[in-house]
Design a protein around this motif. Structure first.
Motif, PDB file in Angstrom:
ATOM      1  N   ALA A 168       0.836  -1.205   0.000  1.00 40.83           N
ATOM      2  CA  ALA A 168       0.000   0.000   0.000  1.00 40.83           C
ATOM      3  C   ALA A 168       0.868   1.251   0.000  1.00 40.83           C
ATOM      4  O   ALA A 168       0.614   2.205  -0.753  1.00 40.83           O
ATOM      5  CB  ALA A 168      -0.930  -0.008   1.211  1.00 40.83           C
ATOM      6  N   ALA A 169       1.906   1.266   0.835  1.00 38.96           N
ATOM      7  CA  ALA A 169       2.812   2.424   0.890  1.00 38.96           C
ATOM      8  C   ALA A 169       3.480   2.644  -0.465  1.00 38.96           C
ATOM      9  O   ALA A 169       3.581   3.786  -0.951  1.00 38.96           O
ATOM     10  CB  ALA A 169       3.867   2.217   1.974  1.00 38.96           C
ATOM     11  N   PHE A 170       3.930   1.564  -1.097  1.00 37.38           N
ATOM     12  CA  PHE A 170       4.616   1.658  -2.387  1.00 37.38           C
ATOM     13  C   PHE A 170       3.722   2.288  -3.449  1.00 37.38           C
ATOM     14  O   PHE A 170       4.129   3.209  -4.176  1.00 37.38           O
ATOM     15  CB  PHE A 170       5.074   0.267  -2.830  1.00 37.38           C
ATOM     16  CG  PHE A 170       5.766   0.235  -4.153  1.00 37.38           C
ATOM     17  CD1 PHE A 170       7.074   0.665  -4.281  1.00 37.38           C
ATOM     18  CD2 PHE A 170       5.109  -0.227  -5.298  1.00 37.38           C
ATOM     19  CE1 PHE A 170       7.728   0.632  -5.513  1.00 37.38           C
ATOM     20  CE2 PHE A 170       5.759  -0.262  -6.519  1.00 37.38           C
ATOM     21  CZ  PHE A 170       7.067   0.166  -6.620  1.00 37.38           C
TER      22      PHE A 170
ATOM     23  N   ILE B 174       9.414   6.559   8.657  1.00 34.27           N
ATOM     24  CA  ILE B 174       8.332   6.892   9.596  1.00 34.27           C
ATOM     25  C   ILE B 174       7.897   8.348   9.404  1.00 34.27           C
ATOM     26  O   ILE B 174       6.722   8.691   9.553  1.00 34.27           O
ATOM     27  CB  ILE B 174       8.759   6.621  11.061  1.00 34.27           C
ATOM     28  CG1 ILE B 174       7.546   6.682  11.999  1.00 34.27           C
ATOM     29  CG2 ILE B 174       9.819   7.581  11.526  1.00 34.27           C
ATOM     30  CD1 ILE B 174       6.591   5.544  11.838  1.00 34.27           C
ATOM     31  N   HIS B 175       8.829   9.239   9.023  1.00 35.17           N
ATOM     32  CA  HIS B 175       8.482  10.637   8.722  1.00 35.17           C
ATOM     33  C   HIS B 175       7.559  10.690   7.513  1.00 35.17           C
ATOM     34  O   HIS B 175       6.542  11.418   7.507  1.00 35.17           O
ATOM     35  CB  HIS B 175       9.753  11.445   8.466  1.00 35.17           C
ATOM     36  CG  HIS B 175       9.492  12.890   8.115  1.00 35.17           C
ATOM     37  ND1 HIS B 175       9.196  13.305   6.842  1.00 35.17           N
ATOM     38  CD2 HIS B 175       9.471  14.001   8.896  1.00 35.17           C
ATOM     39  CE1 HIS B 175       9.005  14.607   6.828  1.00 35.17           C
ATOM     40  NE2 HIS B 175       9.175  15.053   8.067  1.00 35.17           N
ATOM     41  N   PHE B 176       7.902   9.907   6.490  1.00 40.85           N
ATOM     42  CA  PHE B 176       7.057   9.870   5.293  1.00 40.85           C
ATOM     43  C   PHE B 176       5.667   9.333   5.637  1.00 40.85           C
ATOM     44  O   PHE B 176       4.648   9.892   5.193  1.00 40.85           O
ATOM     45  CB  PHE B 176       7.704   8.996   4.220  1.00 40.85           C
ATOM     46  CG  PHE B 176       6.830   8.771   3.017  1.00 40.85           C
ATOM     47  CD1 PHE B 176       6.746   9.732   2.024  1.00 40.85           C
ATOM     48  CD2 PHE B 176       6.087   7.603   2.896  1.00 40.85           C
ATOM     49  CE1 PHE B 176       5.916   9.538   0.921  1.00 40.85           C
ATOM     50  CE2 PHE B 176       5.263   7.401   1.801  1.00 40.85           C
ATOM     51  CZ  PHE B 176       5.180   8.370   0.810  1.00 40.85           C
ATOM     52  N   ILE B 177       5.610   8.261   6.404  1.00 36.36           N
ATOM     53  CA  ILE B 177       4.328   7.655   6.769  1.00 36.36           C
ATOM     54  C   ILE B 177       3.425   8.674   7.460  1.00 36.36           C
ATOM     55  O   ILE B 177       2.255   8.853   7.092  1.00 36.36           O
ATOM     56  CB  ILE B 177       4.550   6.436   7.690  1.00 36.36           C
ATOM     57  CG1 ILE B 177       5.169   5.277   6.906  1.00 36.36           C
ATOM     58  CG2 ILE B 177       3.231   5.987   8.329  1.00 36.36           C
ATOM     59  CD1 ILE B 177       5.629   4.130   7.790  1.00 36.36           C
ATOM     60  N   LEU B 178       3.960   9.358   8.455  1.00 36.97           N
ATOM     61  CA  LEU B 178       3.139  10.241   9.286  1.00 36.97           C
ATOM     62  C   LEU B 178       2.769  11.546   8.597  1.00 36.97           C
ATOM     63  O   LEU B 178       1.725  12.137   8.902  1.00 36.97           O
ATOM     64  CB  LEU B 178       3.869  10.542  10.596  1.00 36.97           C
ATOM     65  CG  LEU B 178       4.065   9.347  11.535  1.00 36.97           C
ATOM     66  CD1 LEU B 178       4.929   9.738  12.710  1.00 36.97           C
ATOM     67  CD2 LEU B 178       2.726   8.816  12.018  1.00 36.97           C
ATOM     68  N   ASN B 179       3.595  11.987   7.659  1.00 37.79           N
ATOM     69  CA  ASN B 179       3.368  13.295   7.052  1.00 37.79           C
ATOM     70  C   ASN B 179       2.759  13.252   5.655  1.00 37.79           C
ATOM     71  O   ASN B 179       2.243  14.275   5.194  1.00 37.79           O
ATOM     72  CB  ASN B 179       4.687  14.072   6.991  1.00 37.79           C
ATOM     73  CG  ASN B 179       5.164  14.506   8.355  1.00 37.79           C
ATOM     74  OD1 ASN B 179       4.725  15.515   8.887  1.00 37.79           O
ATOM     75  ND2 ASN B 179       6.080  13.729   8.939  1.00 37.79           N
TER      76      ASN B 179
ATOM     77  N   GLY C  99      -2.175   4.298  10.373  1.00 41.22           N
ATOM     78  CA  GLY C  99      -2.375   3.303  11.430  1.00 41.22           C
ATOM     79  C   GLY C  99      -1.945   1.919  10.997  1.00 41.22           C
ATOM     80  O   GLY C  99      -1.354   1.166  11.774  1.00 41.22           O
ATOM     81  N   LEU C 100      -2.222   1.582   9.714  1.00 45.45           N
ATOM     82  CA  LEU C 100      -1.828   0.271   9.203  1.00 45.45           C
ATOM     83  C   LEU C 100      -0.311   0.139   9.146  1.00 45.45           C
ATOM     84  O   LEU C 100       0.244  -0.899   9.513  1.00 45.45           O
ATOM     85  CB  LEU C 100      -2.425   0.061   7.811  1.00 45.45           C
ATOM     86  CG  LEU C 100      -2.077  -1.272   7.138  1.00 45.45           C
ATOM     87  CD1 LEU C 100      -2.631  -2.446   7.939  1.00 45.45           C
ATOM     88  CD2 LEU C 100      -2.612  -1.307   5.708  1.00 45.45           C
ATOM     89  N   LEU C 101       0.392   1.190   8.686  1.00 43.60           N
ATOM     90  CA  LEU C 101       1.855   1.132   8.601  1.00 43.60           C
ATOM     91  C   LEU C 101       2.495   1.096   9.990  1.00 43.60           C
ATOM     92  O   LEU C 101       3.515   0.426  10.195  1.00 43.60           O
ATOM     93  CB  LEU C 101       2.388   2.317   7.804  1.00 43.60           C
ATOM     94  CG  LEU C 101       2.639   2.105   6.304  1.00 43.60           C
ATOM     95  CD1 LEU C 101       3.756   1.103   6.086  1.00 43.60           C
ATOM     96  CD2 LEU C 101       1.385   1.636   5.582  1.00 43.60           C
ATOM     97  N   LEU C 102       1.911   1.781  10.950  1.00 50.61           N
ATOM     98  CA  LEU C 102       2.410   1.686  12.325  1.00 50.61           C
ATOM     99  C   LEU C 102       2.174   0.274  12.869  1.00 50.61           C
ATOM    100  O   LEU C 102       3.005  -0.269  13.610  1.00 50.61           O
ATOM    101  CB  LEU C 102       1.731   2.723  13.222  1.00 50.61           C
ATOM    102  CG  LEU C 102       2.086   4.187  12.948  1.00 50.61           C
ATOM    103  CD1 LEU C 102       1.300   5.110  13.877  1.00 50.61           C
ATOM    104  CD2 LEU C 102       3.580   4.425  13.117  1.00 50.61           C
ATOM    105  N   ALA C 103       1.043  -0.317  12.481  1.00 54.77           N
ATOM    106  CA  ALA C 103       0.770  -1.704  12.876  1.00 54.77           C
ATOM    107  C   ALA C 103       1.799  -2.652  12.252  1.00 54.77           C
ATOM    108  O   ALA C 103       2.216  -3.628  12.879  1.00 54.77           O
ATOM    109  CB  ALA C 103      -0.647  -2.108  12.450  1.00 54.77           C
ATOM    110  N   VAL C 104       2.228  -2.366  11.006  1.00 53.39           N
ATOM    111  CA  VAL C 104       3.274  -3.158  10.356  1.00 53.39           C
ATOM    112  C   VAL C 104       4.542  -3.145  11.204  1.00 53.39           C
ATOM    113  O   VAL C 104       5.157  -4.189  11.477  1.00 53.39           O
ATOM    114  CB  VAL C 104       3.580  -2.599   8.943  1.00 53.39           C
ATOM    115  CG1 VAL C 104       4.885  -3.177   8.399  1.00 53.39           C
ATOM    116  CG2 VAL C 104       2.441  -2.913   7.998  1.00 53.39           C
TER     117      VAL C 104
END
Length: 563
Positions: free
Chosen positions: A190-192, A395-400, A408-413
Motif C-alpha cells: 500500500a505504501a509503495f 516513519i516521517h514519510f508515513i506520518l506526514n 495506522g496500518l503502517l504503524l501496525a506493520v
C-alpha cells in the motif's frame, strides 16, 4: 494521528494477541509447547522463519538505508539462498534424526556437556540483547515521532508479546506470524503504490527509476574487493553466507521454527521457500526507500528527519537558530531547483539529459553539504543527539504524507514486526534455558508438567529482561546494523563449532571448548578495534575457531606421543 489511525492500529494489535492466545491456549506437554506438536506445514515454517528475521528494524531502517545509500544493501542477503540449501541438506536431517529440542543438544552427543552449555550460553547472551533491541527499535522511533512515552511503549510492546507467547509457546509464535506477515505485506505494498500515486502526473515508475539511477541509488552490485566497504558482492556471498548459515542453522530462534515441522521434507521446503523469497522481499523494501527518495525530489524534506533535532534548535542561542534557519533556506532553494530540473529531465531529449543529470548531481552534492553543516551545528549544540536519521526517514514519510487509516496500518506493520521477532526470540530463549541449562543439570527427574511450567516461567522471565534491556538501551548509528553486528560477534564462532561437529570427527571436546573461548575473546577484540567490517567477523570467527581446534588437537597428540 487521526482517530481512524488509532482504531486501525490498536484493533490490528489486539486481533493478533487475542487470536494467538485463543488458538493455542492449553499446551499438553513440553513437546506441544516447545515444538508445536510438530504440526507446522512448510508455508507456515517459511513465513515464520521470515517473520523472525524481519523485525521492526527491517521496516524502519531498511527504507532509510536505501534513501541515503541506495540499493547496495541488498547484497547483504545474497548469501541467504545458498545457506538455506546447505542447512536443508546437512543440518535439518541431523536435527530431525536426533529428535532434539535445540540445536545445542546435538553438540553434547558429539562433544560433551560443557561444549553444549558454552554454545547455549553464547546464544542466550547475543539473543537476549537482540530481544531487547527488537522492542527498543520501534519504541524509540515512535516515541520521538509521536511524542509517546518511550518507557511506556517498551512495556506495552513487551507485554503484548509475552501474553500470547507464554500462553501458546511455539505454536502461538508460528500462527501469529502468518497473520503478521500478511499485515506487513499489505502495508508495504500500500505504501509503495501511494508513493507512485503521489509523484507528478508526468512521472511514471520508469521515470522514477531513471531519477533514482541518476543519483546512484540503483547501483545494486559492487564487484570491487573493497575491504572497507560493508556491502559488496563478496561480503554478501562470503560474509553473508556464513552469517546466514550460523543464524538459520545454529541460532535457536530460527532452528525452533523448522524443528516444529511435520517432517524433514516440510522443514526443508519451508527453509527453501524463505531463502528464495527473502532476497526479493528485501529488494522490495529497499525499493520502497528509493521511491521515498524520488518523492522527496519533488517535495520539501527537513534538514534532518529525526524530530529531536528540531527540539535542540528551539533551545539554541539566537545566532545558532539564525544559522540553522539559513541552512533551511539554502536547502529549500536547492530542492526547488532539483524539482524543476528533475521534471525537465523526464521531458528532455536524449542529448539534453546528460546536461540535466550533471546539474542534478551537482545540486545533490550541495544538498548533502548543507545537511552535513546542519548536523554539525546540531552536534555542537547538543553532542548527545543522534544526527544520523536513517531510522526516521520512512516513519516521517508515513506520518506526514500518507492518508488517514493507512498511517495506522503502517504503524501496525512496524509493531507487528517487532512482536513477531520478539516472540520468536523469547520462545527460543526459554527453550534453550529449559532444555540446555535447567533440565540438563537436574539431578532428579521431573515431570512433563513441571518442565511445561518452567518453560512458561522462563518465557516470562526473558520477556521481562528484554523489556528492561529495551528501557536502558541507547540509539546506535543504524539499528539494522546494530542487530547484525551483535550477531556477527558471536555467530562465526558458533558456526565453526557446528561445522567441526558435522565434518571433522577427529577433533574432540577439550580442544573445541578451549578454541571456542579463545576465539570469542579474539573476535570481540577485533570488533572493538574495528579491524575489519563486521560482516567479515562471521568468516573470521568461523576460521579462527576451526584453526585453533586443529592446532590444540595436534598439540595434545604430540604431548601424549612425547609422554
Amino acid at each position: 494521528m487521526h482517530t481512524l489511525d488509532f482504531i486501525v492500529l490498536f484493533s490490528t494489535l489486539l486481533f493478533i494477541v487475542i487470536y494467538g492466545y485463543y488458538k493455542t491456549r492449553g499446551s499438553k506437554d513440553v513437546n506441544d509447547y516447545l515444538k508445536g506438536g510438530n504440526e507446522a506445514k512448510w508455508w507456515t515454517i517459511g513465513l515464520s522463519v521470515m517473520a523472525t528475521q524481519a523485525s521492526a528494524i527491517t521496516f524502519l531502517s531498511t527504507p532509510g538505508q536505501a534513501f541515503h545509500s541506495g540499493m547496495s544493501f541488498v547484497q547483504f542477503y545474497i548469501g541467504v539462498p545458498i545457506a538455506m540449501v546447505v542447512i536443508s541438506m546437512v543440518f535439518i536431517p541431523i536435527y530431525h534424526r536426533l529428535k532434539v529440542y535445540t540445536a545445542y543438544e546435538f553438540l553434547e552427543s558429539r562433544f560433551d556437556l560443557k561444549t553444549r552449555s558454552l554454545t547455549a550460553i553464547l546464544f542466550l547472551i547475543q539473543r537476549g540483547l537482540a530481544a531487547g533491541i527488537t522492542i527498543f527499535a520501534p519504541s524509540i522511533i515512535l516515541s520521538a515521532v509521536l511524542g509517546w512515552d518511550l518507557f511506556t511503549l517498551n512495556i506495552i510492546i513487551g507485554i503484548l508479546v509475552i501474553i500470547y507467547t507464554v500462553s501458546g509457546g511455539t505454536k502461538a509464535v508460528s500462527i501469529t506470524q502468518k497473520q503478521q506477515m500478511g499485515i506487513i505485506f499489505l502495508g508495504m505494498f500500500a505504501a509503495f503504490f501511494f508513493i507512485l500515486e503521489y509523484l507528478p502526473e508526468n512521472v511514471n515508475f520508469n521515470n522514477a527509476l531513471e531519477i533514482a539511477n541518476t543519483h546512484g541509488k540503483l547501483n545494486i552490485l559492487d564487484f570491487n574487493f573493497d575491504f572497507e566497504n560493508n556491502y559488496t558482492i563478496w561480503s554478501g556471498l562470503l560474509g553473508g553466507t556464513f552469517l546466514a548459515l550460523s543464524y538459520f542453522g545454529t541460532d535457536q530462534s530460527q532452528v525452533q521454527r523448522y524443528l516444529s515441522g511435520r517432517s524433514i521434507k516440510e522443514s526443508q521446503l519451508g527453509l527453501i521457500f524463505n531463502g528464495f523469497l527473502k532476497v526479493p522481499m528485501q529488494f522490495f523494501i529497499l525499493l520502497v526507500g528509493v521511491m521515498v527518495f524520488v518523492f522527496y525530489q519533488f517535495n520539501a524534506s527537513p534538514l534532518n528527519f529525526n524530530p529531536a533535532t528540531a527540539e535542540v534548535i528551539k533551545d539554541a542561542s539566537a545566532s545558532e537558530q539564525a544559522q540553522y534557519q539559513d541552512y533551511q533556506t539554502q536547502l529549500k532553494a536547492v530542492q526547488e531547483k532539483k524539482a524543476a530540473l528533475t521534471l525537465q529531465l523526464g521531458q528532455a531529449e536524449t542529448n539534453q539529459q546528460t546536461i540535466y543529470k550533471r546539474q542534478l548531481i551537482e545540486l545533490s552534492g550541495k544538498e548533502i553539504e548543507i545537511r552535513k553543516d546542519a548536523d554539525q551545528l546540531i552536534h555542537k549544540i547538543n553532542p548527545q543527539i543522534e544526527t544520523n536519521d536513517k531510522d526516521y526517514v520512512f516513519i516521517h514519510f508515513i506520518l506526514n504524507e500518507l492518508p488517514r487509516g493507512l498511517i495506522g496500518l503502517l504503524l501496525a506493520v512496524i509493531l507487528c514486526a517487532a512482536m513477531s521477532s520478539t516472540a520468536s526470540e523469547l520462545n527460543a530463549l526459554a527453550t534453550t534455558t529449559v532444555i540446555d541449562i535447567y533440565k540438563r543439570n537436574q539431578r532428579k527427574p521431573k515431570s512433563e508438567k513441571h518442565y511445561l511450567k518452567a518453560s512458561k516461567y522462563f518465557t516470562l522471565a526473558w520477556g521481562v529482561l528484554a523489556i528492561l534491556i529495551a528501557c536502558t538501551a541507547n540509539l546506535f548509528e543504524n539499528l539494522i546494523q546494530l542487530v547484525n553486528i551483535i550477531g556477527s560477534i558471536f555467530y562465526g564462532n558458533v558456526l565453526g563449532i557446528f561445522l567441526i561437529a558435522f565434518f571433522v570427527k577427529w577433533i574432540k571436546s577439550n580442544a573445541i571448548f578451549m578454541a571456542a573461548i579463545i576465539t570469542q575473546i579474539i573476535v570481540i577484540i577485533v570488533w572493538w578495534y574495528d579491524v575489519m567490517p563486521y560482516l567479515w567477523l562471521n568468516i573470521f570467527g568461523c576460521a579462527v575457531v576451526m584453526i585453533l581446534a586443529v592446532i590444540l588437537t595436534s598439540l595434545q597428540y604430540f604431548i601424549k606421543k612425547g609422554a
